[in-house]
Write a protein that holds these residues in place. Sequence first.
Motif, mmCIF file in Angstrom:
data_model
loop_
_atom_site.group_PDB
_atom_site.id
_atom_site.type_symbol
_atom_site.label_atom_id
_atom_site.label_comp_id
_atom_site.label_asym_id
_atom_site.label_seq_id
_atom_site.Cartn_x
_atom_site.Cartn_y
_atom_site.Cartn_z
ATOM 1 N N CYS A 143 0.843 -1.202 0.000
ATOM 2 C CA CYS A 143 0.000 0.000 0.000
ATOM 3 C C CYS A 143 0.875 1.247 0.000
ATOM 4 N N ALA A 144 0.566 2.179 -0.892
ATOM 5 C CA ALA A 144 1.271 3.459 -0.918
ATOM 6 C C ALA A 144 0.318 4.605 -0.638
ATOM 7 N N CYS A 145 -0.971 4.312 -0.528
ATOM 8 C CA CYS A 145 -1.952 5.397 -0.350
ATOM 9 C C CYS A 145 -2.307 5.616 1.118
ATOM 10 N N CYS A 154 -1.447 -3.808 0.036
ATOM 11 C CA CYS A 154 -2.583 -3.153 -0.619
ATOM 12 C C CYS A 154 -3.792 -4.077 -0.555
ATOM 13 N N SER A 157 -8.150 -0.684 -1.431
ATOM 14 C CA SER A 157 -8.864 0.502 -0.935
ATOM 15 C C SER A 157 -8.565 1.747 -1.766
ATOM 16 N N HIS A 158 -7.391 1.817 -2.388
ATOM 17 C CA HIS A 158 -7.037 3.009 -3.178
ATOM 18 C C HIS A 158 -8.010 3.222 -4.318
#
Length: 161
Positions: A143-145, A154, A157-158
């Motif tokens: 996940c990067a968001c 991740c 959800s983004h």
Amino acid sequence: MTKEDLTDISRPEEKIKEYHTDELTVYWYPKQCSHAGKCWGDLPEVFDLDKKPWIDLNKASTEAIIKAIDKCPSDALKYKVKEGVQIDPAIATGPGSVDYKVAPTEFVTIKMVKNGPLLVKGAAKIMDPDGKLIKESNHIVLCACGKSDNKPFCDGSHARK
Ligand code: SF4
Ligand code: FES
């Protein structure tokens, strides 16, 4: 390998969904699905989010399902060929197999997806703050968001509003 062995070591409580044919068992880890869509892009008749259950293994050949699952970037789909079923081992031992062994790689590459996750390609280990191993794989989606309920992975959800 038992079903317990398949449980993500970072999330022992995570529910794994199971789907069967006479030849194949398919496992789906909802919290690891980055909704990249590789599976339904390849086999929309098998993987259809508008249906319940969303996976219907009777709509394609075992080989085609295996090939599609091998492309899942986040390990959210896995398969196991049932005992006694004759399938070319070269086909049935890809990255989506529960028996797949992570092979060392010279480089690990991390690709940024615009407004999405980080795609980690190459043998990598993810450790928690105490140094405990939580995942080992050669394809991991991080996940990067900041919105994932399954950090550091991740969970799609983004892409949700
Ligand atoms: S992460 Fe895997 S299971 Fe989820 S949509 Fe992509 S290919 Fe399908
Ligand atoms: S990048 Fe997918 S949930 Fe954060």
